[in-house]
Design an enzyme around this catalytic site. Sequence first.
Site, mmCIF file in Angstrom:
data_model
loop_
_atom_site.group_PDB
_atom_site.id
_atom_site.type_symbol
_atom_site.label_atom_id
_atom_site.label_comp_id
_atom_site.label_asym_id
_atom_site.label_seq_id
_atom_site.Cartn_x
_atom_site.Cartn_y
_atom_site.Cartn_z
ATOM 1 C CB SER A 1 -3.101 -59.324 -14.740
ATOM 2 O OG SER A 1 -3.756 -60.041 -15.759
ATOM 3 C CG ASN A 2 -8.343 -56.663 -15.671
ATOM 4 O OD1 ASN A 2 -8.334 -55.935 -14.691
ATOM 5 N ND2 ASN A 2 -8.422 -56.206 -16.903
ATOM 6 N N GLY A 3 -8.536 -60.304 -13.249
ATOM 7 C CA GLY A 3 -8.965 -61.684 -13.042
ATOM 8 C C GLY A 3 -9.807 -62.129 -14.232
ATOM 9 C CB VAL B 1 -8.066 -55.022 -22.273
ATOM 10 C CG1 VAL B 1 -6.780 -54.292 -22.635
ATOM 11 C CG2 VAL B 1 -8.562 -55.868 -23.443
#
Length: 218
Positions: free
Chosen positions: A26-28, A94
């Site tokens: 995921s991304n922060g 995203v």
Amino acid sequence: MKAKKIRCVITAGPTREHLDPVRFFSNGSSGRMGYALAVAALERGWEVVLISGPVSLDPPDGARLVKIVSADDLLAAAEAEFDSCDVIIFCAAVADFRPASRETAKGQKHTGPFSLEMIPNPDVARTLGGRKRAQLTVGFAAETDDLEAKASRKRVNKHLDWIVGNLVGGGRPSMEGGENTILLLGKKGERWEFGPAPKADVADFILGKIAPVLENHG
Ligand code: C5P
């Protein structure tokens, strides 16, 4: 005659790309910028569809929330709303890649190094930007350096009318923080700087700049 309500779609938060039922890439991203934009749009009397990845925020009253997990989900949800919207704001962080395959059971721990095949995710902004008709499209570009050139290139490559650039890293407030400093660039050469300011004020500033264009759009 009563003016038609502006229909606004906002993508927000991170996506999660699952490797197995419990592990994901995921991304922060707190989702706060996208949620602040939803609040600002509702305050303008716009109809809001908020397509959101997993965040720990309550959706604003009056927004229609569409929950998504992965980039593929996000693309499908955004495609479903795209034709009937007046403006779409791509604020989601995203994940660029996802595991090539997803296990149905939790994988067992590796005792040494291992490699994993990753494949690119669809670029939602670029895909829909390429299909745009009368819709106004707005993207974000979080960069560590060379902000104006990189944001400007992204605006063009993703067929966006506007891009909101901001610098990240190097001790600056992270994407998860409550404040933001932005550079807003438009396709007609518009250029504004704003902040540092709370994300609610940043959201209001962005919508204040794009709203007049939107009212004269199409
Ligand atoms: O990650 P990147 O810097 O390319 O993101 C720029 C813009 O494109 C952002 O508005 C982001 O929401 C959008 N984006 C997207 N789908 C992706 C990657 C980015 O919609 N797969």
